[in-house]
Design a protein around this motif. Structure first.
Motif, PDB file in Angstrom:
ATOM      1  N   ILE A  43      54.846  43.860  14.074  1.00 22.01           N
ATOM      2  CA  ILE A  43      56.217  44.377  14.054  1.00 22.01           C
ATOM      3  C   ILE A  43      56.246  45.865  14.362  1.00 22.01           C
ATOM      4  O   ILE A  43      57.071  46.336  15.150  1.00 22.01           O
ATOM      5  CB  ILE A  43      56.871  44.097  12.684  1.00 22.01           C
ATOM      6  CG1 ILE A  43      57.093  42.592  12.502  1.00 22.01           C
ATOM      7  CG2 ILE A  43      58.199  44.827  12.552  1.00 22.01           C
ATOM      8  CD1 ILE A  43      57.541  42.209  11.112  1.00 22.01           C
ATOM      9  N   SER A  44      55.351  46.629  13.766  1.00 17.47           N
ATOM     10  CA  SER A  44      55.347  48.081  13.951  1.00 17.47           C
ATOM     11  C   SER A  44      55.072  48.461  15.399  1.00 17.47           C
ATOM     12  O   SER A  44      55.572  49.476  15.886  1.00 17.47           O
ATOM     13  CB  SER A  44      54.306  48.725  13.021  1.00 17.47           C
ATOM     14  OG  SER A  44      52.994  48.319  13.391  1.00 17.47           O
ATOM     15  N   VAL A  45      54.300  47.653  16.098  1.00 14.72           N
ATOM     16  CA  VAL A  45      53.953  47.962  17.487  1.00 14.72           C
ATOM     17  C   VAL A  45      55.044  47.516  18.448  1.00 14.72           C
ATOM     18  O   VAL A  45      55.453  48.261  19.332  1.00 14.72           O
ATOM     19  CB  VAL A  45      52.598  47.316  17.861  1.00 14.72           C
ATOM     20  CG1 VAL A  45      52.348  47.421  19.360  1.00 14.72           C
ATOM     21  CG2 VAL A  45      51.474  47.990  17.091  1.00 14.72           C
ATOM     22  N   SER A  55      62.630  48.386  21.807  1.00 14.04           N
ATOM     23  CA  SER A  55      63.656  49.420  21.880  1.00 14.04           C
ATOM     24  C   SER A  55      63.712  50.050  23.271  1.00 14.04           C
ATOM     25  O   SER A  55      64.803  50.279  23.822  1.00 14.04           O
ATOM     26  CB  SER A  55      63.381  50.490  20.824  1.00 14.04           C
ATOM     27  OG  SER A  55      64.339  51.529  20.885  1.00 14.04           O
ATOM     28  N   ASN A  56      62.562  50.305  23.852  1.00 13.72           N
ATOM     29  CA  ASN A  56      62.520  50.892  25.194  1.00 13.72           C
ATOM     30  C   ASN A  56      63.096  49.934  26.236  1.00 13.72           C
ATOM     31  O   ASN A  56      63.826  50.351  27.144  1.00 13.72           O
ATOM     32  CB  ASN A  56      61.080  51.255  25.562  1.00 13.72           C
ATOM     33  CG  ASN A  56      60.545  52.414  24.745  1.00 13.72           C
ATOM     34  OD1 ASN A  56      61.320  53.231  24.228  1.00 13.72           O
ATOM     35  ND2 ASN A  56      59.235  52.495  24.595  1.00 13.72           N
ATOM     36  N   LEU A 115      48.191  43.376  23.556  1.00 13.24           N
ATOM     37  CA  LEU A 115      47.970  43.480  22.116  1.00 13.24           C
ATOM     38  C   LEU A 115      46.485  43.442  21.767  1.00 13.24           C
ATOM     39  O   LEU A 115      46.075  43.927  20.719  1.00 13.24           O
ATOM     40  CB  LEU A 115      48.689  42.341  21.393  1.00 13.24           C
ATOM     41  CG  LEU A 115      50.206  42.253  21.611  1.00 13.24           C
ATOM     42  CD1 LEU A 115      50.762  41.049  20.875  1.00 13.24           C
ATOM     43  CD2 LEU A 115      50.897  43.525  21.165  1.00 13.24           C
ATOM     44  N   SER A 116      45.684  42.848  22.628  1.00 19.13           N
ATOM     45  CA  SER A 116      44.244  42.754  22.419  1.00 19.13           C
ATOM     46  C   SER A 116      43.609  42.432  23.762  1.00 19.13           C
ATOM     47  O   SER A 116      44.287  42.406  24.799  1.00 19.13           O
ATOM     48  CB  SER A 116      43.900  41.670  21.384  1.00 19.13           C
ATOM     49  OG  SER A 116      44.216  40.399  21.901  1.00 19.13           O
ATOM     50  N   TYR A 165      59.483  36.997  13.428  1.00 18.61           N
ATOM     51  CA  TYR A 165      58.393  37.841  13.891  1.00 18.61           C
ATOM     52  C   TYR A 165      57.016  37.269  13.564  1.00 18.61           C
ATOM     53  O   TYR A 165      56.022  37.722  14.119  1.00 18.61           O
ATOM     54  CB  TYR A 165      58.511  39.241  13.286  1.00 18.61           C
ATOM     55  CG  TYR A 165      59.237  40.230  14.183  1.00 18.61           C
ATOM     56  CD1 TYR A 165      59.545  39.929  15.507  1.00 18.61           C
ATOM     57  CD2 TYR A 165      59.607  41.477  13.714  1.00 18.61           C
ATOM     58  CE1 TYR A 165      60.193  40.825  16.324  1.00 18.61           C
ATOM     59  CE2 TYR A 165      60.262  42.395  14.523  1.00 18.61           C
ATOM     60  CZ  TYR A 165      60.556  42.061  15.822  1.00 18.61           C
ATOM     61  OH  TYR A 165      61.200  42.958  16.630  1.00 18.61           O
ATOM     62  N   VAL A 166      56.946  36.314  12.660  1.00 20.61           N
ATOM     63  CA  VAL A 166      55.646  35.710  12.359  1.00 20.61           C
ATOM     64  C   VAL A 166      55.240  34.719  13.445  1.00 20.61           C
ATOM     65  O   VAL A 166      54.101  34.273  13.488  1.00 20.61           O
ATOM     66  CB  VAL A 166      55.665  35.004  10.991  1.00 20.61           C
ATOM     67  CG1 VAL A 166      55.862  35.997   9.875  1.00 20.61           C
ATOM     68  CG2 VAL A 166      56.740  33.915  10.950  1.00 20.61           C
ATOM     69  N   GLY A 167      56.175  34.342  14.313  1.00 24.91           N
ATOM     70  CA  GLY A 167      55.868  33.386  15.360  1.00 24.91           C
ATOM     71  C   GLY A 167      55.228  34.050  16.565  1.00 24.91           C
ATOM     72  O   GLY A 167      55.512  35.201  16.892  1.00 24.91           O
TER      73      GLY A 167
END
Length: 340
Positions: A162-164, A170-171, A192-193, A229-231
């Motif tokens: 969520i923080s990332v 937003s952008n 993300l990885s 967001y957990v999905g």
């Protein structure tokens, strides 16, 4: 001490209810993200068959389906008040006009079948959405009745996720809403990885102002953050905009993206998925085993009670025979009892 058979019966019923509740919950959870089309039917105002409203609606649906072959978004109306019908469709910008036409053609049929006789309805297909109403909604922001949907697979480290992604979302929101060249549409991808990449799409209906588009997408992100967001994937269905993210390239052209990207290290979401599978399998099995054991104990108690009663009855008769000269037949049945 007497045995409480009513208590045993209630226990069995409770266990049966628990078992079938878990089975039902497991079935619903596995289908949390269903397949399109998705629908919204107001059901507050209905039209009559063969009415002027229905004729106007059918004419308008046919017109929009044919117009989709040349435009990815369009709105129009047909008829006069009080039977006027307003309608609007939006195909997602990455698809071709040919696919848009096919999608709106399917949507125009689905919306009539899924929301029969409704004066206000919306349907979302995989590649487009279609809406009509007896009230003029063109140019008006509407995020009432938003529908969030989540992928059944989960992300293990959702807090870090969520923080990332919030900054990334937003952008993209600002890009879609305030850059004129974007036509209220934006896509983006974020690594993300080494193996997971986040793909995101945002789009508003072009009849909105930039401010309303921004508001619609911000509300969509908030709706998603509150539930999904957990999905490992989610989408927000709104009448005025569309928001979706996945950990695979679901929109065309995503694989051709190139550029420098910051890489975030996230564990893959297998742990929780495996845990869900194990729990979904083990819990019903354990409950069923417990239920079976309880039934065995219950019927053994009944059998034991019947045996104890027979023994008690036999002892009573034997006492009578000693004191009163009673005779017993084979099988412990009383043949004749003589009292002195």
């Amino acid at each position: 001490m007497g045995h409480n058979f009513l208590s045993d019966a209630n226990t069995i019923q409770l266990l049966l209810l628990l078992y079938f509740s878990i089975a039902t919950l497991s079935q619903h959870s596995s289908n949390f993200l269903t397949h399109p089309p998705y629908k919204f039917c107001s059901n507050t105002s209905l039209y009559e068959a063969n009415s002027p409203f229905q004729n106007n609606l059918q004419t308008l649906m046919s017109y929009l389906a044919s117009n989709a072959s040349v435009s990815n978004q369009y709105h129009a109306y047909a008829g006069n008040d009080p039977d006027r019908v307003y309608a609007q469709y939006m195909c997602y910008n990455y698809i071709t006009n040919e696919k848009c036409s096919a999608c709106i053609d399917a949507a125009s049929q689905d919306i009539m079948q899924l929301c029969p006789n409704n004066r206000n309805a919306t349907v979302w297909e995989e590649l487009c959405q279609l809406r009509f109403s007896n009230k003029n909604f063109i140019g008006q922001l509407d995020f009432s009745g938003n529908i969030p949907l989540a992928n059944r697979e989960t992300i293990e480290n959702s807090v870090q996720f969520i923080s990332v992604v919030n900054e990334n979302f937003s952008n993209l929101t600002k890009k879609a809403a305030f850059e004129p060249t974007q036509s209220m549409y934006a896509t983006g991808k974020l690594a993300l990885s080494d193996i997971d990449t986040l793909y995101t799409l945002m789009q508003c209906t072009t009849d909105l102002s930039s401010h309303d588009c921004n508001t619609c997408l911000q509300v969509a992100i908030q709706n998603i953050s509150n539930c999904c967001y957990v999905g490992r994937g989610a989408r927000l269905l709104s009448r005025s905009c569309y928001f979706r993210y996945e950990l695979y390239a679901f929109y065309e052209g995503a694989a051709e993206y190139s550029g420098t990207q910051k890489v975030y290290n996230f564990p893959r979401g297998k742990t929780l998925t495996i845990l869900k599978i194990v729990l979904g399998t083990c819990i019903p099995t354990v409950v069923l085993a417990f239920l079976t054991a309880s039934c065995i104990i219950y019927f053994r108690r009944i059998s034991r009670k019947e045996t104890d009663e027979e023994k008690s009855h036999l002892a009573f008769l034997q006492e009578l025979r000693k004191s009163s000269g009673s005779t017993l037949a084979e099988g412990n049945k009383v043949k004749n009892i003589v009292f002195g």
